[in-house]
Design a protein around this motif. Structure first.
Motif, mmCIF file in Angstrom:
data_model
loop_
_atom_site.group_PDB
_atom_site.id
_atom_site.type_symbol
_atom_site.label_atom_id
_atom_site.label_comp_id
_atom_site.label_asym_id
_atom_site.label_seq_id
_atom_site.Cartn_x
_atom_site.Cartn_y
_atom_site.Cartn_z
ATOM 1 N N GLU A 635 18.851 5.125 5.626
ATOM 2 C CA GLU A 635 18.814 5.842 6.891
ATOM 3 C C GLU A 635 17.377 6.026 7.321
ATOM 4 O O GLU A 635 16.439 5.702 6.594
ATOM 5 N N GLY A 636 17.215 6.542 8.540
ATOM 6 C CA GLY A 636 15.883 6.839 9.054
ATOM 7 C C GLY A 636 15.635 6.170 10.394
ATOM 8 O O GLY A 636 16.493 5.481 10.963
ATOM 9 N N TYR A 651 17.788 5.103 15.486
ATOM 10 C CA TYR A 651 17.758 5.425 14.059
ATOM 11 C C TYR A 651 19.133 5.223 13.436
ATOM 12 O O TYR A 651 20.153 5.074 14.125
ATOM 13 N N GLN A 653 21.805 6.912 10.693
ATOM 14 C CA GLN A 653 22.132 8.170 10.019
ATOM 15 C C GLN A 653 23.619 8.152 9.651
ATOM 16 O O GLN A 653 24.462 7.784 10.481
ATOM 17 N N PRO A 743 9.581 15.781 15.894
ATOM 18 C CA PRO A 743 10.820 14.994 15.967
ATOM 19 C C PRO A 743 11.330 14.875 17.396
ATOM 20 O O PRO A 743 11.429 15.865 18.121
ATOM 21 N N TYR A 748 17.271 15.220 13.432
ATOM 22 C CA TYR A 748 16.579 14.961 12.167
ATOM 23 C C TYR A 748 15.231 15.661 12.202
ATOM 24 O O TYR A 748 14.809 16.191 13.226
ATOM 25 N N THR A 749 14.558 15.673 11.068
ATOM 26 C CA THR A 749 13.209 16.212 10.991
ATOM 27 C C THR A 749 12.232 15.083 10.695
ATOM 28 O O THR A 749 12.577 14.103 10.024
ATOM 29 N N SER A 750 11.023 15.210 11.202
ATOM 30 C CA SER A 750 9.999 14.180 10.984
ATOM 31 C C SER A 750 9.539 14.176 9.524
ATOM 32 O O SER A 750 9.593 15.197 8.856
ATOM 33 N N TYR A 752 11.229 11.269 8.910
ATOM 34 C CA TYR A 752 12.505 10.562 8.802
ATOM 35 C C TYR A 752 12.278 9.053 8.638
ATOM 36 O O TYR A 752 12.790 8.213 9.390
#
Length: 788
Positions: A635-636, A651, A653, A743, A748-750, A752
């Motif tokens: 993921e990412g 992205y 996920q 982000p 999501y959070t950076s 990622y």
């Protein structure tokens, strides 16, 4: 046996025989400073008004800057150019901003010698002047002196800090940056911040750490080698961001508004001797709202915006204090010549009502009071790009008229402190001699006993245009040596000459009185003739520092002489042609490292591509195609462009393909596949097809049909009702394989980082949608101006 040394380039003084035993060696002499030579530190603040320094009468707590004034000298009559990059070019070269080709910021350059944005190599930097005299040279913080088209990894690098005499650099190259997610460059390459906001990261603290480390690296090896440090904070430029405890100190302090602030500061300035007891305060500005006529909600929001700014400034002062404490603890403070300056007056980029997200303003998306009030408890944190309204701008420049970008004294009169206990015997004294930022270089050179070089790296040097202030260090009554100084910014003109100032405001004394906004009116030859005949004002600033009493009629012969003198100075320093196009000029074509094209190829593991050279996908059909290799758990981020205040991200996920278009931080449009992608080598694609024209004037980019596909099969599609019309936003840039910076989506959070493999990403673009070209140019200008 001692070493024999000789000056490089002179005759070898040793003896050369057939063998070493028959020969006498001699060595080219290294560049060494004179024993006891002082260190030199510039501390350059951004967008900080005369009436915002604690030592200039402000209620904002700045104990470390105050202690420099208490143990050094505080100057009341120092001036800048009214804008960021032009002022910085002056303080580093000793030449006027048009001589440096820096009539404006580099994003607003034009094809004329005084305005092309490329500081000529015949105008050497102080760093280049001090290197041959044995100095180490360090630049930390904001730069904004490289042509905007040259700040990507494609270079060229000759106008980056390391190309202009600095041996080490750590900071950001543009006009502003996020304080929690900055665009960082170390020497000649980008880096990520060393911590996250959640781990306590803040840019100003990082810059102080780096400055201290640079000096420590030097002194542990060569304790007697002096250094020149150019320390330029991102503060107090927007976004006004600092940890919440700093703003909390000011809770309730500004509840009585900007007019009350001005009265308090002005009274304190008289107590301190900064202005004379009989001086007058400039009147309420027509562009500023009357505090008493605002609603309770507006009072609450605007007061909080100022509390956050005050906390931002005190936090910055604290980091400066850490640098001073380090110098003190290592025995270096007394023999360090420190000069503190702001690059211009307080900033008006927040507009009449302020903003909690400047990207809305850039994109013509209106802020509304309810939305802003909803953000009030988070102002100063990483979510918002906040800036206070014009009322606090005007108050910040107390006692003067107007603000940054204009050449009334509110735009060009700035705080200036000089501190050097080993060389200045006076302590805690005030100096009233006239000065300008071009005077800083010759002051340093005189203090060090160094002559301006005749050549730098083989380039013959132009004359220094400033004059030294060193004669004022230990003599409060020393005469002023700087007798004449021109000013020009976006056709707003003025001239100082022996205690008098002539000012020709354009488009008028205020936007309300002129009936137009900044940069909307292009100055014509006919208008210029009319302005020169009737538009000049005259002030005897030796007795009327705030320019309250226009003597143009009573002193007509003097005014005519000063207008003629302005044109003489304009001819001498490449000021013409006058260009009032404060917004439209930013869209002028300029030489590019690489022209725009229809296909762009991006790779993982590379540096972030800055906004100004990245592919433009807004308001046009485009396709993003990524070649990836992944397994079922990878993921990412595959590719993204932007930040939490606007942009897009593709992205993976939960095994599914996702795309988010972040519409100026106000709304996210999300598209996701229903089925998992599956392991293996895959082609992931996002397509956007416009379905109508954009409404740029009203903040709406083109709507369109969006599709996601995997290996050519459509896996999700939707209609987006609106997209970003003009600017993806400040910070973030374009990057493959991770989300650098804040982000782009709340999902999501950076950073990622993609855990699979991205082989490459191809972005294809079609011709842009039809749109209002004039509105686009105005908006691009607003964006560039807000980043100065």
């Amino acid at each position: 046996m001692g070493l024999t040394e000789y000056q490089a380039g002179s005759t070898f003084p040793g003896r050369i025989g057939r063998t070493v035993g028959e020969s006498d060696p001699a060595w080219p002499r290294p560049n060494r400073a004179v024993p006891g030579a002082p260190n030199v530190v510039y501390i350059v603040l951004d967008d900080t008004g005369y009436g915002q320094f604690g030592c200039y009468g402000s209620p904002i707590n700045t104990p470390n800057l105050d202690r420099l004034a208490q143990n050094g000298l505080l100057y009341t009559n120092m001036h800048t150019t009214a804008l960021c990059s032009p002022s910085r070019s002056c303080m580093l070269t000793g030449r006027n901003h048009h001589s440096n080709g820096m009539a404006c910021i580099t994003e607003g350059s034009t094809g004329f010698p005084g305005s092309n944005g490329a500081i000529p190599f015949e105008n050497g930097f102080l760093s280049e002047m001090l290197l041959p005299h044995g100095y180490a040279t360090y630049c930390v913080g904001k730069w904004h002196l490289t042509p905007a088209e040259q700040v990507s990894a494609a270079g060229p690098y000759d106008r980056w800090p390391l190309g202009r005499g600095f041996e080490r650099y750590y900071g950001f190259l543009g006009g502003d940056t996020h304080q929690y997610y900055p665009d960082l460059v170390f020497d000649n390459h980008q880096i990520e911040p060393p911590k996250t906001p959640e781990e306590g990261y803040h840019l100003t603290e990082d810059l102080a750490d780096r400055a201290i480390n640079f000096i420590a690296d030097l002194k542990q090896v060569a304790p007697d080698k002096p250094f020149f440090l150019y320390f330029a904070t991102g503060a107090n430029h927007a976004p006004h961001q600092a940890p919440p405890q700093w703003a909390e100190k000011y809770r309730g302090m500004f509840d009585d508004g900007w007019d009350a602030y001005r009265e308090r500061v002005f009274a304190r300035q008289k107590e301190l001797g900064i202005v004379a007891q009989d001086a007058l305060l400039s009147p309420h500005d027509p562009d500023v709202q009357q505090w008493d006529e605002l609603s309770a909600d507006e009072h609450r929001l605007y007061a909080r915006m100022m509390e956050v700014f005050a906390g931002f400034f005190e936090h910055t002062d604290h980091q400066i204090g850490r640098l001073l404490d380090y110098l003190d603890s290592t025995g270096q403070l007394d023999n360090t010549l420190i000069m503190v300056i702001s690059d211009n007056g307080a900033s008006a980029e927040g507009g009449p009502y302020g903003s909690v997200n400047e990207n809305k303003f850039f994109n013509n998306v209106p802020d509304d009071l309810e939305q802003n009030l909803a953000a009030i408890d988070e102002l100063g944190g990483p979510k918002h790009f906040n800036h206070y309204p014009w009322g606090w701008t005007f108050a910040g420049n107390t006692p003067f008229r107007r603000w940054k970008r204009e050449t009334y004294r509110g735009g060009v009169a700035d705080g200036f402190i000089a501190h050097w206990p080993a060389g200045i015997t006076a302590k805690g004294e005030i100096r009233h001699q006239y000065g300008h930022v071009v005077d800083m270089v010759p002051t340093v050179l005189e203090a060090l006993g160094v002559d301006p070089p005749t050549a730098v790296r083989g380039v013959t040097q132009s004359p220094i245009e400033g004059v030294s202030l060193a004669h004022t260090f230990n003599d409060a009554d020393a005469p002023t040596k700087h007798h004449t100084q021109y000013f020009e910014m976006f056709a707003h003109r003025s001239l100082y000459h022996d205690g008098w100032r002539a000012v020709c405001p354009f488009p008028g004394t205020s936007f309300a009185e002129a009936g137009v906004s900044f940069g909307e009116l292009e100055l014509t030859a006919e208008q210029l003739r009319e302005l020169d005949a009737t538009g000049w004002e005259l002030y005897h600033v030796d007795v009327d520092p705030a320019e309250t009493n226009d003597l143009a009629e009573q002193e007509r012969p003097r005014l005519i002489e000063m207008i003629a003198l302005w044109y003489t100075e304009a001819g001498r320093y490449n000021v013409l042609p006058l260009d009032s196009r404060g917004t439209v000029r930013f869209a002028d074509p300029r030489p590019q490292v690489s022209p725009a094209r229809e296909t762009y190829v991006y790779h993982p593991g590379t540096q972030v591509v800055p906004e100004n050279v990245a592919v433009k996908v807004l308001n046009r059909a485009h396709t993003i195609t990524a070649e990836v290799v992944l397994n079922d758990t990878d993921e990412g981020v595959v590719i993204c462009h932007g930040s939490n205040i606007g942009g897009y991200t593709l992205y993976v996920q939960g095994g599914k393909l996702h795309y988010v278009h972040n519409y100026v931080g106000a709304q996210e449009f999300h598209l996701a596949s229903e089925e998992v992608i599956g392991a293996g080598k895959r082609t992931l694609a996002y397509e956007f097809e416009p379905t109508a024209e954009p409404d740029i004037r009203n903040g709406k980019g083109t709507p369109g049909h969006a599709r996601l596909s995997v290996d050519g099969t459509v896996v999700a599609e939707a209609d987006f009702p609106v997209t970003i019309p003009l600017s993806i936003g400040i910070g973030g840039g374009l990057v493959v394989g991770r989300n650098a910076g804040s982000p782009i989506t709340r999902m999501y959070t950076s950073p990622y980082t993609f855990t699979g493999t991205v082989e490459k990403v191809i972005i294809s673009v079609a011709a842009p949608q039809p749109h209002d070209e004039a509105e686009v140019k105005r908006a691009e200008g607003r964006i560039a101006m807000a980043r100065q």
